[in-house]
Design a protein around this motif. Structure first.
Motif, PDB file in Angstrom:
ATOM      1  N   GLY A 107       4.628 -15.871  -6.767  1.00  0.00           N
ATOM      2  CA  GLY A 107       3.494 -14.970  -6.846  1.00  0.00           C
ATOM      3  C   GLY A 107       3.927 -13.620  -7.373  1.00  0.00           C
ATOM      4  O   GLY A 107       5.117 -13.325  -7.495  1.00  0.00           O
ATOM      5  N   ARG A 108       2.961 -12.800  -7.610  1.00  0.00           N
ATOM      6  CA  ARG A 108       3.222 -11.486  -8.157  1.00  0.00           C
ATOM      7  C   ARG A 108       2.775 -10.455  -7.133  1.00  0.00           C
ATOM      8  O   ARG A 108       1.691 -10.577  -6.554  1.00  0.00           O
ATOM      9  N   ASN A 109       3.593  -9.465  -6.890  1.00  0.00           N
ATOM     10  CA  ASN A 109       3.223  -8.422  -5.941  1.00  0.00           C
ATOM     11  C   ASN A 109       2.263  -7.462  -6.637  1.00  0.00           C
ATOM     12  O   ASN A 109       2.627  -6.726  -7.545  1.00  0.00           O
ATOM     13  N   TYR A 110       1.036  -7.450  -6.193  1.00  0.00           N
ATOM     14  CA  TYR A 110      -0.017  -6.646  -6.788  1.00  0.00           C
ATOM     15  C   TYR A 110       0.244  -5.158  -6.604  1.00  0.00           C
ATOM     16  O   TYR A 110      -0.080  -4.352  -7.453  1.00  0.00           O
ATOM     17  N   PHE A 111       0.825  -4.769  -5.486  1.00  0.00           N
ATOM     18  CA  PHE A 111       0.948  -3.362  -5.146  1.00  0.00           C
ATOM     19  C   PHE A 111       2.170  -2.682  -5.779  1.00  0.00           C
ATOM     20  O   PHE A 111       2.227  -1.474  -5.862  1.00  0.00           O
ATOM     21  N   LYS A 112       3.171  -3.450  -6.218  1.00  0.00           N
ATOM     22  CA  LYS A 112       4.389  -2.839  -6.756  1.00  0.00           C
ATOM     23  C   LYS A 112       4.498  -3.011  -8.262  1.00  0.00           C
ATOM     24  O   LYS A 112       5.563  -2.783  -8.835  1.00  0.00           O
ATOM     25  N   ARG A 113       3.429  -3.404  -8.916  1.00  0.00           N
ATOM     26  CA  ARG A 113       3.475  -3.554 -10.361  1.00  0.00           C
ATOM     27  C   ARG A 113       3.436  -2.163 -11.010  1.00  0.00           C
ATOM     28  O   ARG A 113       3.073  -1.172 -10.374  1.00  0.00           O
ATOM     29  N   ALA A 114       3.769  -2.064 -12.266  1.00  0.00           N
ATOM     30  CA  ALA A 114       3.862  -0.767 -12.946  1.00  0.00           C
ATOM     31  C   ALA A 114       2.496  -0.103 -13.088  1.00  0.00           C
ATOM     32  O   ALA A 114       2.377   1.120 -13.022  1.00  0.00           O
ATOM     33  N   SER A 115       1.445  -0.900 -13.267  1.00  0.00           N
ATOM     34  CA  SER A 115       0.114  -0.326 -13.462  1.00  0.00           C
ATOM     35  C   SER A 115      -0.665  -0.181 -12.159  1.00  0.00           C
ATOM     36  O   SER A 115      -1.855   0.105 -12.180  1.00  0.00           O
ATOM     37  N   ALA A 116      -0.010  -0.381 -11.030  1.00  0.00           N
ATOM     38  CA  ALA A 116      -0.689  -0.280  -9.734  1.00  0.00           C
ATOM     39  C   ALA A 116      -1.056   1.177  -9.453  1.00  0.00           C
ATOM     40  O   ALA A 116      -0.338   2.098  -9.834  1.00  0.00           O
ATOM     41  N   PRO A 117      -2.207   1.401  -8.793  1.00  0.00           N
ATOM     42  CA  PRO A 117      -2.566   2.788  -8.457  1.00  0.00           C
ATOM     43  C   PRO A 117      -1.588   3.348  -7.429  1.00  0.00           C
ATOM     44  O   PRO A 117      -0.996   2.616  -6.643  1.00  0.00           O
ATOM     45  N   ASP A 118      -1.425   4.668  -7.464  1.00  0.00           N
ATOM     46  CA  ASP A 118      -0.528   5.310  -6.509  1.00  0.00           C
ATOM     47  C   ASP A 118      -1.087   5.169  -5.101  1.00  0.00           C
ATOM     48  O   ASP A 118      -2.298   5.216  -4.883  1.00  0.00           O
ATOM     49  N   VAL A 119      -0.188   4.993  -4.137  1.00  0.00           N
ATOM     50  CA  VAL A 119      -0.588   4.883  -2.741  1.00  0.00           C
ATOM     51  C   VAL A 119      -0.641   6.290  -2.167  1.00  0.00           C
ATOM     52  O   VAL A 119       0.285   7.084  -2.358  1.00  0.00           O
ATOM     53  N   GLU A 120      -1.736   6.600  -1.488  1.00  0.00           N
ATOM     54  CA  GLU A 120      -1.863   7.956  -0.947  1.00  0.00           C
ATOM     55  C   GLU A 120      -0.962   8.130   0.275  1.00  0.00           C
ATOM     56  O   GLU A 120      -0.687   7.177   0.998  1.00  0.00           O
ATOM     57  N   ASP A 121      -0.554   9.359   0.494  1.00  0.00           N
ATOM     58  CA  ASP A 121       0.330   9.614   1.623  1.00  0.00           C
ATOM     59  C   ASP A 121      -0.482   9.731   2.915  1.00  0.00           C
ATOM     60  O   ASP A 121      -1.709   9.774   2.899  1.00  0.00           O
ATOM     61  N   ILE A 122       0.211   9.775   4.021  1.00  0.00           N
ATOM     62  CA  ILE A 122      -0.436   9.745   5.338  1.00  0.00           C
ATOM     63  C   ILE A 122      -1.290  10.981   5.552  1.00  0.00           C
ATOM     64  O   ILE A 122      -2.381  10.908   6.122  1.00  0.00           O
ATOM     65  N   GLU A 123      -0.837  12.131   5.061  1.00  0.00           N
ATOM     66  CA  GLU A 123      -1.596  13.367   5.237  1.00  0.00           C
ATOM     67  C   GLU A 123      -2.967  13.269   4.559  1.00  0.00           C
ATOM     68  O   GLU A 123      -3.996  13.619   5.140  1.00  0.00           O
ATOM     69  N   LEU A 124      -2.985  12.769   3.346  1.00  0.00           N
ATOM     70  CA  LEU A 124      -4.238  12.617   2.613  1.00  0.00           C
ATOM     71  C   LEU A 124      -5.127  11.563   3.275  1.00  0.00           C
ATOM     72  O   LEU A 124      -6.357  11.735   3.357  1.00  0.00           O
ATOM     73  N   ALA A 125      -4.535  10.500   3.774  1.00  0.00           N
ATOM     74  CA  ALA A 125      -5.314   9.464   4.455  1.00  0.00           C
ATOM     75  C   ALA A 125      -5.944  10.008   5.726  1.00  0.00           C
ATOM     76  O   ALA A 125      -7.115   9.720   6.026  1.00  0.00           O
ATOM     77  N   ASN A 126      -5.208  10.820   6.476  1.00  0.00           N
ATOM     78  CA  ASN A 126      -5.771  11.419   7.698  1.00  0.00           C
ATOM     79  C   ASN A 126      -6.896  12.381   7.361  1.00  0.00           C
ATOM     80  O   ASN A 126      -7.931  12.405   8.039  1.00  0.00           O
ATOM     81  N   GLU A 127      -6.708  13.178   6.319  1.00  0.00           N
ATOM     82  CA  GLU A 127      -7.764  14.115   5.926  1.00  0.00           C
ATOM     83  C   GLU A 127      -9.006  13.354   5.449  1.00  0.00           C
ATOM     84  O   GLU A 127     -10.127  13.731   5.760  1.00  0.00           O
ATOM     85  N   ARG A 128      -8.796  12.272   4.719  1.00  0.00           N
ATOM     86  CA  ARG A 128      -9.927  11.455   4.278  1.00  0.00           C
ATOM     87  C   ARG A 128     -10.679  10.881   5.483  1.00  0.00           C
ATOM     88  O   ARG A 128     -11.905  10.844   5.501  1.00  0.00           O
TER      89      ARG A 128
END
Length: 180
Positions: free
Chosen positions: A3-24
């Motif tokens: 299988g292919r890892n969807y999250f670690k591919r080159a065109s994958a969107p950046d993962v937000e950090d915990i601070e931004l997730a908490n604020e969201r």
């Protein structure tokens, strides 16, 4: 199996950090509370409910230091004022919710058919009937728009399976925005 890892591919969107997730999460909680306040403001007929077991109150009128009860004439006048206020509230609810319609529970309520009597006016021409149908269709569309405007909590529903949308702001080709 592979299988292919969807999250670690080159065109994958950046993962937000915990601070931004908490604020969201905080912002979404505030938006949810504001939505509840807006719905409470637009629908005063719903009333207030409490599910807190620790919420309690004290009866003000039965305590030893309570003021004397009012006279009968004041009580009658108060009852009349409250009845008028209830009637005004019902009128306000009827005005704000035209989609509810009119109901009658009186078995003696009846009406006469206006159009089948002998002295009824002649039927209108086809062109006037077509114009009337167009006007009524436009009025129905305007009523639907007014109901959508007055009730934002209902949301938008789609019955078309082919309808879809794309978030322009999160696409790879979207222009970069400045972070504050």
């Amino acid at each position: 199996a592979f299988g292919r890892n969807y999250f670690k591919r080159a065109s994958a969107p950046d993962v937000e950090d915990i601070e931004l997730a908490n604020e969201r999460a905080v912002v979404l909680a505030e938006v949810a509370s504001l939505k509840k306040l807006a719905a409470d403001y637009l629908h005063p007929e719903v009333g207030v409910t409490s599910t807190d077991g620790a919420a309690f109150g004290r009866i003000f009128f039965n305590r030893a230091s309570a003021p004397d009860m009012e006279d009968d004439e004041f009580a009658d006048e108060r009852a009349e004022v409250l009845a008028e206020a209830a009637a005004l509230k019902q009128l306000a609810v009827d005005y704000l919710h035209p989609e509810v319609g009119v109901t009658s529970t009186d078995g003696a309520a009846f009406g006469r058919i206006f159009f089948n009597r002998a002295s009824a006016p002649d039927m209108e021409d086809d062109e006037f009937a077509d114009e009337r149908a167009e006007v009524l269709a436009e009025a129905a569309a305007l009523k639907k728009l007014a109901v959508d405007y007055m009730h934002p909590e209902v949301g938008v529903t789609s019955v078309d399976g082919a309808a879809f949308g794309r978030n322009y702001f999160n696409s790879a080709s979207a222009p970069d925005t400045e972070d504050d």
